[in-house]
Design a protein around this motif. Sequence first.
Motif, PDB file in Angstrom:
ATOM      1  N   LEU A  83       0.925  -1.253   0.087  1.00 23.92           N
ATOM      2  CA  LEU A  83       0.003   0.065   0.036  1.00 23.92           C
ATOM      3  C   LEU A  83       0.771   1.324  -0.018  1.00 23.92           C
ATOM      4  N   GLU A  84       0.611   2.170  -0.842  1.00 24.94           N
ATOM      5  CA  GLU A  84       1.128   3.635  -0.909  1.00 24.94           C
ATOM      6  C   GLU A  84       0.134   4.637  -0.701  1.00 24.94           C
ATOM      7  N   MET A  85       0.018   5.453  -0.012  1.00 23.17           N
ATOM      8  CA  MET A  85      -0.771   6.761   0.064  1.00 23.17           C
ATOM      9  C   MET A  85       0.112   7.725  -0.054  1.00 23.17           C
ATOM     10  N   ARG A  86      -0.286   8.531  -1.248  1.00 20.46           N
ATOM     11  CA  ARG A  86       0.613   9.883  -1.356  1.00 20.46           C
ATOM     12  C   ARG A  86       0.178  11.180  -1.348  1.00 20.46           C
ATOM     13  N   GLU A  87       0.445  11.994  -0.598  1.00 18.16           N
ATOM     14  CA  GLU A  87       0.065  13.391  -0.279  1.00 18.16           C
ATOM     15  C   GLU A  87      -1.482  13.424  -0.295  1.00 18.16           C
ATOM     16  N   ILE A  88      -1.901  12.702   0.805  1.00 19.18           N
ATOM     17  CA  ILE A  88      -3.405  12.694   0.939  1.00 19.18           C
ATOM     18  C   ILE A  88      -3.880  13.817   1.979  1.00 19.18           C
ATOM     19  N   SER A  89      -4.792  14.523   1.234  1.00 17.42           N
ATOM     20  CA  SER A  89      -5.304  15.596   1.763  1.00 17.42           C
ATOM     21  C   SER A  89      -6.824  15.650   1.843  1.00 17.42           C
ATOM     22  N   MET A 135      -7.871   6.277   7.469  1.00 16.46           N
ATOM     23  CA  MET A 135      -8.323   5.253   7.301  1.00 16.46           C
ATOM     24  C   MET A 135      -9.699   4.832   6.682  1.00 16.46           C
ATOM     25  N   LYS A 136     -10.466   5.966   6.945  1.00 18.57           N
ATOM     26  CA  LYS A 136     -11.518   6.280   6.160  1.00 18.57           C
ATOM     27  C   LYS A 136     -11.544   6.751   4.746  1.00 18.57           C
ATOM     28  N   VAL A 137     -10.470   7.241   4.472  1.00 16.00           N
ATOM     29  CA  VAL A 137     -10.125   7.295   2.864  1.00 16.00           C
ATOM     30  C   VAL A 137      -9.748   6.147   2.279  1.00 16.00           C
ATOM     31  N   LEU A 138      -8.698   5.504   3.030  1.00 17.52           N
ATOM     32  CA  LEU A 138      -8.201   4.076   2.367  1.00 17.52           C
ATOM     33  C   LEU A 138      -9.311   3.261   2.239  1.00 17.52           C
ATOM     34  N   PRO A 181     -15.151   8.597  -0.303  1.00 13.61           N
ATOM     35  CA  PRO A 181     -14.913   8.126  -1.689  1.00 13.61           C
ATOM     36  C   PRO A 181     -13.856   9.104  -2.454  1.00 13.61           C
ATOM     37  N   GLN A 182     -13.412   8.534  -3.623  1.00 16.25           N
ATOM     38  CA  GLN A 182     -12.554   9.422  -4.425  1.00 16.25           C
ATOM     39  C   GLN A 182     -13.493  10.515  -4.870  1.00 16.25           C
ATOM     40  N   GLY A 183     -12.528  11.642  -4.903  1.00 17.34           N
ATOM     41  CA  GLY A 183     -13.306  12.910  -5.328  1.00 17.34           C
ATOM     42  C   GLY A 183     -13.560  13.922  -3.930  1.00 17.34           C
ATOM     43  N   SER A 184     -13.566  13.154  -2.925  1.00 21.59           N
ATOM     44  CA  SER A 184     -13.570  14.050  -1.673  1.00 21.59           C
ATOM     45  C   SER A 184     -12.547  14.302  -0.821  1.00 21.59           C
ATOM     46  N   TYR A 185     -11.169  13.779  -1.648  1.00 13.95           N
ATOM     47  CA  TYR A 185      -9.917  14.100  -0.893  1.00 13.95           C
ATOM     48  C   TYR A 185      -9.026  14.100  -2.161  1.00 13.95           C
ATOM     49  N   ASP A 186      -7.985  14.752  -1.696  1.00 13.35           N
ATOM     50  CA  ASP A 186      -6.900  14.958  -2.693  1.00 13.35           C
ATOM     51  C   ASP A 186      -5.825  13.775  -2.603  1.00 13.35           C
ATOM     52  N   GLY A 187      -5.131  13.544  -3.640  1.00 18.14           N
ATOM     53  CA  GLY A 187      -3.901  12.515  -3.510  1.00 18.14           C
ATOM     54  C   GLY A 187      -4.197  11.229  -4.128  1.00 18.14           C
ATOM     55  N   ILE A 190      -4.103   6.868  -3.969  1.00 20.02           N
ATOM     56  CA  ILE A 190      -3.599   5.546  -3.278  1.00 20.02           C
ATOM     57  C   ILE A 190      -3.153   4.481  -4.262  1.00 20.02           C
ATOM     58  N   ARG A 191      -2.285   3.520  -3.766  1.00 19.94           N
ATOM     59  CA  ARG A 191      -1.789   2.594  -4.741  1.00 19.94           C
ATOM     60  C   ARG A 191      -1.947   1.250  -3.935  1.00 19.94           C
TER      61      ARG A 191
END
Length: 509
Positions: A5-11, A47-50, A55-61, A63-64
């Motif tokens: 898992l990689e989470m990059r620059e999650i805002s 963790m709720k982002v992950l 969902p996608q669109g509600s945050y920036d960054g 996830i791989r």
Amino acid sequence: MPVLLEMREISKVFPGVRALDRVDLSVEQGEIHAICGENGAGKSTLMKVLSGVYPQGSYDGEIRFDGEVLHLKGIRDSEARGIIIIHQELALVPLLSIAENLFLGNEVARGQVINWPETFQRTERLLAKVGLKDAPTTKVEKLGVGKQQLIEIAKALAKDVRLLILDEPTAALQENDSQKLLDLMLELKAQGVTQIIISHKLNEISRVADRITVIRDGATVSTLNRAEITEDRIIRDMVGRDMAHRYPDREPKIGEVLMEVRDWNVWHPDQAGRQVIKRAGFTVRKGEIVGIAGLMGTGRTELAMSLFGRSYGRNISGEVLIGGKPADTSTVARAIDAGLAYVTEDRKALGLVLEEPISRNITLANLAGVAMRGILDKRRETRVAESYRKQMSIRTPGVHQKAVNLSGGNQQKVVLSKWLFTDPQVLILDEPTRGIDVGAKFEIYNIMNQLAEMGKAVVMISSEMPELLGMCDRIYVMNEGRIVGELPRGKASQEAIMALILKDSGKAA
């Protein structure tokens, strides 16, 4: 180890709050990775982002997962990839059986008909994996919190979990259940299940974690390898400063007896013939912090609740004296009028009205204090709440925000504010630092010291013996509903407390 898992620059931004600010997280295949941080640091939000809750669109960054970019529209998308989250508030249906809970929404069926024999067989295999021997038909409401936590893990295993996220998994567990859960995490690691754990219990993290990522104020501060993990280093990174002393210094100024409890007896509310509290008696003086120690299930909470307006039990007898005079504590309102306040161990269920704003929660136990001629004065209510927000350092954009949106530590400060607004003489704190981080704990310890300095009496119930030893002037020890000993600060130790419990248990045997 390859990176899973990689989470990059999650805002992530909420109205008035930047919860996450370009957070980076890397988790390797097969490791147990801990995430630490103060309450409100952004751990659960990340963790709720992950897990697709946000969902996608509600945050920036980005996830791989397994080298592929994830576009999660919801929880079902994350679960389809084998990413399963177990929240601190368990998501089981109490009136359904273990088997029904394990496969709810994921039923074993042929056509439109559930295959119960196969469901029960799979349930038995999953329960064996997590060390449970209960029948698949057992209703979840019949099980303790420890077993329910294991059922949540079994439910994750039923969905072919590849990355298991556990948010404060031991917060509500007894010591034995906590150790079983940690052992299970190590077993799952040996089976190749990658895990992320969020926890405030640094000793547990040190035991199971391969690496730790520390988040502070919504940003990544550090990632530590196992060789670098020490409690002092974690605390320094979490709070941004060294904490040479876990407990604030205090010069006790102890006065006369403020509250005395005599010959207190309480019977179980539902089980006829079962006496829960047996002839308990204790005193607490002005300016004194008194602890109540004991193993889980010894009656500490039942004692506190029965004293506070007889909120627990039946056939209650005994006497409470406040200021040397008999006090009427027969109802919650009368207990408050007598100068008693009780901060419950379960702030979410019993301490707060989560969907109400902070301002209403703070004033709820003393609405007369913000009323004019019997009519609520909302401006006065806001002023009072703002005063406590500043005094208690409650982190929130404003007092009109709902209590449900606060972190655990800030929720606890709201509960404390509510009872301080009643101007109590005696404040009973039941597990006041459960589920909150070291920084917020220190702030609550300071509040306790300030109350003692003002001449108030503080009674502290805690399952953490170091906390009792670090904060209390005297400690009473309970076992099987009785107070079996009293230790002054100079003679109190974990060994002395356990010796009193074991000595009493030997007499009972």
